[in-house]
Motif scaffolding. Sequence first.
Motif, PDB file in Angstrom:
ATOM      1  N   LEU A   9       0.828  -1.209   0.000  1.00 33.23           N
ATOM      2  CA  LEU A   9       0.000   0.000   0.000  1.00 33.23           C
ATOM      3  C   LEU A   9       0.864   1.262   0.000  1.00 33.23           C
ATOM      4  O   LEU A   9       0.517   2.275  -0.631  1.00 33.23           O
ATOM      5  N   ASP A  10       1.991   1.212   0.713  1.00 32.22           N
ATOM      6  CA  ASP A  10       2.927   2.345   0.700  1.00 32.22           C
ATOM      7  C   ASP A  10       3.553   2.520  -0.688  1.00 32.22           C
ATOM      8  O   ASP A  10       3.633   3.639  -1.217  1.00 32.22           O
ATOM      9  N   ALA A  11       3.999   1.400  -1.266  1.00 31.68           N
ATOM     10  CA  ALA A  11       4.717   1.460  -2.548  1.00 31.68           C
ATOM     11  C   ALA A  11       3.822   1.924  -3.691  1.00 31.68           C
ATOM     12  O   ALA A  11       4.289   2.596  -4.621  1.00 31.68           O
ATOM     13  N   THR A  12       2.543   1.574  -3.652  1.00 29.11           N
ATOM     14  CA  THR A  12       1.623   1.940  -4.730  1.00 29.11           C
ATOM     15  C   THR A  12       1.048   3.338  -4.577  1.00 29.11           C
ATOM     16  O   THR A  12       0.319   3.814  -5.461  1.00 29.11           O
ATOM     17  N   GLY A  13       1.338   4.011  -3.478  1.00 34.88           N
ATOM     18  CA  GLY A  13       0.803   5.339  -3.243  1.00 34.88           C
ATOM     19  C   GLY A  13      -0.580   5.356  -2.638  1.00 34.88           C
ATOM     20  O   GLY A  13      -1.151   6.432  -2.380  1.00 34.88           O
ATOM     21  N   PHE A  14      -1.153   4.171  -2.372  1.00 37.25           N
ATOM     22  CA  PHE A  14      -2.504   4.089  -1.801  1.00 37.25           C
ATOM     23  C   PHE A  14      -2.544   4.740  -0.424  1.00 37.25           C
ATOM     24  O   PHE A  14      -3.477   5.485  -0.096  1.00 37.25           O
ATOM     25  N   THR A  15      -1.531   4.475   0.393  1.00 35.98           N
ATOM     26  CA  THR A  15      -1.492   5.030   1.752  1.00 35.98           C
ATOM     27  C   THR A  15      -1.485   6.555   1.720  1.00 35.98           C
ATOM     28  O   THR A  15      -2.247   7.209   2.452  1.00 35.98           O
ATOM     29  N   ALA A  16      -0.633   7.132   0.876  1.00 34.56           N
ATOM     30  CA  ALA A  16      -0.526   8.592   0.799  1.00 34.56           C
ATOM     31  C   ALA A  16      -1.825   9.224   0.308  1.00 34.56           C
ATOM     32  O   ALA A  16      -2.261  10.266   0.824  1.00 34.56           O
ATOM     33  N   ALA A  17      -2.464   8.582  -0.694  1.00 36.13           N
ATOM     34  CA  ALA A  17      -3.709   9.114  -1.235  1.00 36.13           C
ATOM     35  C   ALA A  17      -4.815   9.095  -0.188  1.00 36.13           C
ATOM     36  O   ALA A  17      -5.590  10.058  -0.055  1.00 36.13           O
ATOM     37  N   GLN A  18      -4.905   7.990   0.550  1.00 37.01           N
ATOM     38  CA  GLN A  18      -5.924   7.889   1.588  1.00 37.01           C
ATOM     39  C   GLN A  18      -5.679   8.897   2.706  1.00 37.01           C
ATOM     40  O   GLN A  18      -6.614   9.500   3.239  1.00 37.01           O
ATOM     41  N   GLN A  19      -4.424   9.099   3.044  1.00 36.49           N
ATOM     42  CA  GLN A  19      -4.104  10.027   4.127  1.00 36.49           C
ATOM     43  C   GLN A  19      -4.419  11.473   3.741  1.00 36.49           C
ATOM     44  O   GLN A  19      -4.906  12.269   4.543  1.00 36.49           O
ATOM     45  N   THR A  45      -2.150  10.499  11.618  1.00 36.02           N
ATOM     46  CA  THR A  45      -1.834   9.680  10.453  1.00 36.02           C
ATOM     47  C   THR A  45      -0.623  10.240   9.717  1.00 36.02           C
ATOM     48  O   THR A  45      -0.239  11.397   9.887  1.00 36.02           O
ATOM     49  N   ALA A  46      -0.025   9.387   8.866  1.00 32.11           N
ATOM     50  CA  ALA A  46       1.153   9.783   8.093  1.00 32.11           C
ATOM     51  C   ALA A  46       1.007   9.249   6.669  1.00 32.11           C
ATOM     52  O   ALA A  46       0.245   8.303   6.432  1.00 32.11           O
ATOM     53  N   PRO A  47       1.719   9.839   5.701  1.00 36.17           N
ATOM     54  CA  PRO A  47       1.610   9.376   4.313  1.00 36.17           C
ATOM     55  C   PRO A  47       2.234   8.006   4.064  1.00 36.17           C
ATOM     56  O   PRO A  47       2.086   7.449   2.978  1.00 36.17           O
ATOM     57  N   ALA A  48       2.934   7.446   5.039  1.00 28.49           N
ATOM     58  CA  ALA A  48       3.512   6.102   4.913  1.00 28.49           C
ATOM     59  C   ALA A  48       3.248   5.319   6.191  1.00 28.49           C
ATOM     60  O   ALA A  48       3.285   5.873   7.293  1.00 28.49           O
ATOM     61  N   LEU A  49       2.958   4.046   6.023  1.00 29.76           N
ATOM     62  CA  LEU A  49       2.677   3.187   7.176  1.00 29.76           C
ATOM     63  C   LEU A  49       3.950   2.725   7.876  1.00 29.76           C
ATOM     64  O   LEU A  49       3.986   2.559   9.085  1.00 29.76           O
ATOM     65  N   ILE A  50       4.987   2.486   7.089  1.00 34.40           N
ATOM     66  CA  ILE A  50       6.216   1.891   7.617  1.00 34.40           C
ATOM     67  C   ILE A  50       7.408   2.772   7.272  1.00 34.40           C
ATOM     68  O   ILE A  50       7.590   3.180   6.123  1.00 34.40           O
TER      69      ILE A  50
END
Length: 456
Positions: A201-211, A223-228
């Motif tokens: 999810l971090d690598a695909t940009g999904f995490t950043a988009a959701q955040q 929250t942060a734009p990256a989980l790990i």
Amino acid sequence: MSDVHSTEYNFKLKDALLGAQMLFVAFGALVLVPLLTGLDPNVALFTAGAGTLLFQVITRGKVPVFLASSFAFIAPIIYGVQTWGIPSTMCGLAGAGVLYAILSVLIRIYGSGMLRRVLPPVVTGPVIMVIGLILAPTAVHMAMGRTGDGSAWLVPNNTAMIIAGVALLTTIFASLLGKGWIKLIPIMLGIAAGYATSLILDATGFTAAQQAAFDPGQLQNWTAPALISFGKIAEAPLLEMPKFTFPTWNLEAILFIVPVAIAPAIEHFGDILAIGGISGKDYVKDPGIQNTLLGDGLATSLAACLGGPPNTTYSEVSGAVALTRSFNPAIMTWAAITAIVLAFVGKLGSFLNTIPVPVMGGIMILLFGAITVIGINTLVRAGNDLMLPRNMAIVAIILVFGIGGMSFDLIIVKLGGIGLAGIVGVVLNLILPCKDCNEPLPDEVNPSGPDHHTDL
């Protein structure tokens, strides 16, 4: 018979790899407890190894078991850390180990049947249920991406639910469908799957988009734009002294936590019987249940004195013993030595701390639910009629006091939660009249009697 398959203690260098393998089986559950409760995983590794070695000294190296973090204490540790801090919580956990020692003395005097008379299933069953249910909201909050108390967002809800769902489903299917070693490490596989999902999810940009699009509502947004983030792993030294924490006196913590030891003390009997059945030896008689319980208790107190979670005999390691037929207790010595060595690897603890909260939340949903089911099954397998007024009163009061948050302010201490529920259950069992109190269910309901539920 080879040295590995012999039940006699035989310490040899060639068994070191097999011992490390036993630690691998226990590793997921061992580090899960400190990760859920805010304790140091490296300290938990050290105290698991040291506790196992102490247990072997007390039992004269006769029992092939590995001791590590006890799940039964997760709820009280979380509450204790939030309420009094880690040092005071460690005081309560050390007291739990002392209770084991007291019970071992009573068994020496009155025999092993004493525990069953004082702590029948009608008491232990609902206490176990309370342990599982009291922090169910914490599991749900974490699975949804919030802090344990639900006061702030750590991960956007949509992202968290995906990660928690993957971790939960992987653990369930590994447990149901896994073969051989896979079936022994479902929790570790669930954590690995959740971690891998987080990386994707971090690598695909999904995490950043959701955040970026996330609305936290009235709650704080952490929250942060990256989980790990691997920054802390890079900064951590390769070798580092575990961050030991020493207990400070707190009577309130002792009275809250010590009654929780009732349930694992009873379970200890089952664990020793199980490993005896696997290896073909009667460990209840030799080295004696009083000595195995004493070893378990002293290992728990030792762990608490250093800031680690309480120890207990690990069923998954017993399963590995059955699978490999490695009955030599010295193999567990190697497992303990391996745990102690890994405790000084600083990067290991830093890596474990990068696991996203929803991963642990997904695991906790299953874990706390499973503990509750164990409590229900304890009552079911006992076969007692819970509609009898005495049994109903004991079970009902334990559940309502524990889950409802009943508490009493005594002169120098406040008693509540699991501790109060356990104490009240024991007292009620001792003082209420016991005429036909353990009567089994009627034949038309339970046609095979108390043993009908053995295979559930």
